[in-house]
Scaffold this motif. Structure first.
Motif, mmCIF file in Angstrom:
data_model
loop_
_atom_site.group_PDB
_atom_site.id
_atom_site.type_symbol
_atom_site.label_atom_id
_atom_site.label_comp_id
_atom_site.label_asym_id
_atom_site.label_seq_id
_atom_site.Cartn_x
_atom_site.Cartn_y
_atom_site.Cartn_z
ATOM 1 N N TYR A 4 0.828 -1.193 0.000
ATOM 2 C CA TYR A 4 0.000 0.000 0.000
ATOM 3 C C TYR A 4 0.868 1.251 0.000
ATOM 4 O O TYR A 4 1.958 1.269 0.579
ATOM 5 C CB TYR A 4 -0.929 0.017 1.224
ATOM 6 N N PRO B 19 -0.124 7.089 3.319
ATOM 7 C CA PRO B 19 -1.265 8.015 3.269
ATOM 8 C C PRO B 19 -0.831 9.409 2.841
ATOM 9 O O PRO B 19 0.292 9.846 3.126
ATOM 10 C CB PRO B 19 -1.801 7.996 4.708
ATOM 11 N N THR C 80 -4.777 6.971 13.168
ATOM 12 C CA THR C 80 -4.981 6.270 11.902
ATOM 13 C C THR C 80 -6.111 6.935 11.135
ATOM 14 O O THR C 80 -6.813 7.831 11.646
ATOM 15 C CB THR C 80 -5.321 4.789 12.151
ATOM 16 N N LYS C 81 -6.309 6.503 9.901
ATOM 17 C CA LYS C 81 -7.375 7.081 9.084
ATOM 18 C C LYS C 81 -8.737 6.792 9.686
ATOM 19 O O LYS C 81 -9.665 7.603 9.581
ATOM 20 C CB LYS C 81 -7.292 6.501 7.664
ATOM 21 N N GLN D 262 -9.702 9.400 12.388
ATOM 22 C CA GLN D 262 -9.603 10.819 12.021
ATOM 23 C C GLN D 262 -10.674 11.679 12.693
ATOM 24 O O GLN D 262 -10.520 12.910 12.799
ATOM 25 C CB GLN D 262 -9.686 10.963 10.497
ATOM 26 N N LEU E 233 1.667 4.714 8.246
ATOM 27 C CA LEU E 233 0.417 3.978 8.395
ATOM 28 C C LEU E 233 0.053 3.730 9.860
ATOM 29 O O LEU E 233 -1.033 3.228 10.135
ATOM 30 C CB LEU E 233 0.501 2.632 7.655
#
Length: 300
Positions: A152, A155, A167-168, A171, A260
């Motif tokens: 991957y 980000p 982390t995403k 958010q 990540l």
């Protein structure tokens, strides 16, 4: 004899007649032996050539009487072997049907039948859907498989709270975010390579964690470039090594993992040094020891 001298064809014709008479006598010996006379049935000859022969027969007979007075009659010689063959040959022909078994070659029966090849059915399994690795929010260290990190891209945006990198999925808890540019990403990879080239993989991830922790902290600059180029903070910047290095695969993978959310040190770790190479040990005496990975010692 005058007739024979005048025409050669008459002599030949007479000879043919005599030969024919002898053949007739051989074919019918019974009649000739019983009567003792030579009889020619000329009435059966209807053609013109046969009639002419009939007229010539008396003349031929008179000539024979003049030349040989003692022979008044002509007696043919009979050969019993020619009239009646002693052996009769018979030819026997046997007919029969030929079966397919008889027509089959002998060596064909000895050949071993080759079994047909089994059919192999290939089933293609559909590849599993790509899943973004989930990062555990609990504890000080989150674990992501190293293979997943290389699959991957890092980000494009980082999310921070007042105390940690999020982390995403987290958010919603973020107090501010940071957009990672290509320059930022490349500089982060180079500083990890320059500081921890000979260190283990976890030590590379920990160096990236320290840079990101400083980016989040209010006590350090607000961009990755400014954090790295801050005076008297990273020795590769001072000695020029940062410009010469080229990130290897482990350094790139370690940076991707740190972005990540993989953490080898806690969010409040801001310093590290090598006790064997460092000339200034102020951090070692003034900061709290957090962790040692390889040749690097990390402090809060």
């Amino acid at each position: 004899m005058l007739i024979f001298k005048q025409s050669r064809y008459i002599a030949l014709l007479v000879g043919v007649i005599l030969v024919s008479f002898s053949a007739i006598s051989l074919m019918n010996p019974a009649g000739s032996a019983a009567t003792g006379e030579n009889m020619i049935e000329m009435g059966k000859l209807n053609s013109a050539s046969h009639q002419s022969v009939e007229r010539l027969v008396p003349q031929a007979a008179s000539v024979l009487h003049r030349t040989s007075p003692s022979a008044s009659t002509i007696t043919p010689m009979l050969y019993t072997t020619a009239a009646k063959p002693a052996h009769t040959w018979t030819r026997t022909v046997h007919a029969g049907w030929l079966s397919p078994e008889k027509l089959q070659r002998k060596d064909a029966a000895q050949k071993t039948a080759i079994p047909p090849k089994p059919k192999v059915t290939v089933v293609k399994a559909s590849p599993p859907a790509a899943q973004v690795p989930k990062i555990a929010a609990t504890g000080t260290t989150s674990v992501i498989p190293s293979k997943a990190v290389t699959q991957y891209h890092p980000p494009a945006t980082l999310f921070f709270s007042r105390t940690k990198l999020l982390t995403k999925e987290q958010q919603a808890e973020a107090t501010w975010s940071y957009a990672v540019s290509e320059e930022d990403l490349h500089l982060l990879q180079k500083i990890v390579m320059a500081e921890a080239e000979g260190e283990p993989y976890k030590g590379k991830v920990a160096v990236a964690n320290v840079v990101l922790n400083r980016l989040r902290s209010a006590n350090f600059p607000d961009t990755i470039r400014e954090v790295i180029y801050q005076k008297r903070q990273f020795s590769p910047v001072a000695n020029g090594r940062l410009k010469r290095v080229k990130p290897n695969k482990d350094s790139i993978k370690a940076v991707n993992a740190a972005l990540l959310g993989v953490k080898e040190v806690t969010d409040d770790t801001y310093f590290f040094l090598s006790l064997t190479l460092a000339q200034d040990l102020t951090v070692h005496h003034s900061r709290t020891l957090a962790k040692t990975i390889g040749n690097h010692t990390f402090y809060k």
